[in-house]
Design an enzyme around this catalytic site. Structure first.
Site, PDB file in Angstrom:
ATOM      1  N   CYS A 152      70.969  56.490  30.950  1.00  0.00           N
ATOM      2  CA  CYS A 152      71.211  55.613  29.809  1.00  0.00           C
ATOM      3  C   CYS A 152      69.940  55.507  29.010  1.00  0.00           C
ATOM      4  CB  CYS A 152      71.786  54.158  30.347  1.00  0.00           C
ATOM      5  SG  CYS A 152      71.944  52.890  28.835  1.00  0.00           S
ATOM      6  N   CYS A 196      69.462  52.032  27.446  1.00  0.00           N
ATOM      7  CA  CYS A 196      68.889  50.906  28.462  1.00  0.00           C
ATOM      8  C   CYS A 196      67.297  51.223  28.810  1.00  0.00           C
ATOM      9  CB  CYS A 196      69.419  50.974  29.717  1.00  0.00           C
ATOM     10  SG  CYS A 196      71.363  51.267  29.798  1.00  0.00           S
ATOM     11  N   ASP A 197      66.830  52.380  28.904  1.00  0.00           N
ATOM     12  CA  ASP A 197      65.637  52.936  29.610  1.00  0.00           C
ATOM     13  C   ASP A 197      64.676  53.505  28.818  1.00  0.00           C
ATOM     14  OD1 ASP A 197      66.801  51.673  31.849  1.00  0.00           O
ATOM     15  OD2 ASP A 197      67.512  53.681  32.593  1.00  0.00           O
TER      16      ASP A 197
END
Ligand code: NAP
Length: 326
Positions: free
Chosen positions: A150, A153-154
């Site tokens: 992701c 997200c990261d």
């Protein structure tokens, strides 16, 4: 074991991606008081809501001229369903029994953890699909230590670093383009020489000066003890082995349907996707309907999932009406 419902509900929706939430909006507006068993936060998302919780920017959902973030779209849909009276349970269904009536669905109570039985006349299955992984032992060990599925997200954690993205589809290119905001370089490693992604995404990726490609190559191992240090690659045409020094790896090689719960109860195709009747969301069990990515491996778009969620709710409503008048 606890039983939550002395009398069965009209509709239970399992899953809370665009399909499930659209089904919930329609069912709630049809006065069917749906219960949505929405799933739980995952390692890659702090909210249930399916794959769109991991999507940075959605530019092709009609009605949003400037695009919007996946989590924002899901939070809007959830609020819309709630507004019309849908009820939500933040827990995961552990088993179902569709062999008798009413249909039965079990899930742990979110506060006590005690398994609760829910009964319903109709069930809408919208459990979606999940990211596929490469299956390398190092991948699991280094997940969240440089390996991710992701970018939204990261990506932030890889500022100024060299990053690899595995895959050649729209997801891989979308992740790679997003990651160019953070990374020094983004290398797409693809097992063939042609990308599967749409032309527009290919054009964007080819034009981006930070994106490089390694063609005809597979990852044989991920180097690093406690964090990623690079990828061991093998060219599948020449057999040549090489090492790509990167500190971040984003795996974007596709998805598998979340249908384990329904094995032996609902008809599935060879890849595990639920089978629905043509032009309908009906499954082989009367009163059970399926919508979204769990039954669609062709289109797999937020808008098609939402459309089929609408169909499932209308199918359920008509089925309930017919059942009452029988
Ligand atoms: P996908 O289209 O199935 O692409 C998966 C890619 O990963 C393919 O290039 C495949 O290679 C590669 N791959 C699969 N298994 C692999 C393995 N074990 N090792 C190495 N590579 C592997 O999946 P997706 O990109 O997740 O897209 C799914 C659907 O969502 C598509 O319909 C896509 O158009 C849509 N989508 C749309 C958007 C958007 O419009 N913004 C964004 C994301 C996804 P091969 O090509 O050789 O098979």
């Amino acid at each position: 074991m606890n039983s939550s419902a002395l009398s069965p509900r009209d509709v239970i929706v399992i899953g809370s991606g665009p399909a499930g939430l659209t089904a919930a909006i329609y069912a709630a507006r049809a006065n069917l008081s749906p219960l949505v068993i929405e799933g739980e936060p995952s390692s890659t998302s702090d909210q249930p809501g399916g794959q769109l919780m991991l999507t940075s920017e959605i530019e092709n959902f009609p009605g949003f001229v400037e695009g919007l973030a996946g989590p924002e779209l899901m939070s809007n849909m959830r609020a819309q369903a709630t507004r019309f009276g849908a009820e939500f349970l933040t827990t995961k269904v552990t088993r179902v029994d569709f062999s008798s009536r009413p249909l039965r669905v079990w899930a742990p109570d979110p506060s006590t953890g005690e398994e609760v039985e829910h009964q319903s006349r109709a069930v809408i299955v919208s459990t979606g699909a999940r990211s596929l992984m490469l299956g390398l032992p190092a991948e699991e060990r280094l997940l969240s230590r440089g390996v991710s599925t992701c970018a939204t997200c990261d990506g932030f954690f890889f500022r100024g670093q060299d990053i690899a993205v595995i895959g050649g589809g729209d997801s891989a290119l979308e992740e790679a383009l997003f990651l160019t905001k953070f990374g020094e370089t983004v290398t797409i490693v693809h097992r063939r020489k042609e990308l599967r992604a749409s032309k527009i995404m290919q054009d964007r990726a080819f034009k981006n000066p930070k994106i490089r490609f390694v063609w005809d190559s597979v990852v044989t191992d991920i180097a690093g003890g406690s964090k990623v240090e690079g990828l061991h690659l093998r060219n599948v045409v020449t057999g040549e082995e090489s090492f790509l020094p990167v500190t971040g790896v984003f795996v974007a090689i596709g998805h598998a349907p979340n249908t384990d719960l329904f094995v032996g109860q609902l008809d599935m195709d060879a890849a595990g996707y639920l089978v629905t009747a043509p032009d309908s969301t009906t499954t082989n069990v009367p009163g059970v309907f399926a919508c979204g990515d769990v039954q669609d491996h062709t289109y797999r778009q937020a808008i098609t999932a939402a459309g089929s969620g609408c169909m499932a709710s209308i199918d359920a409503e008509r089925w309930l009406e017919a059942a009452l008048t029988d």
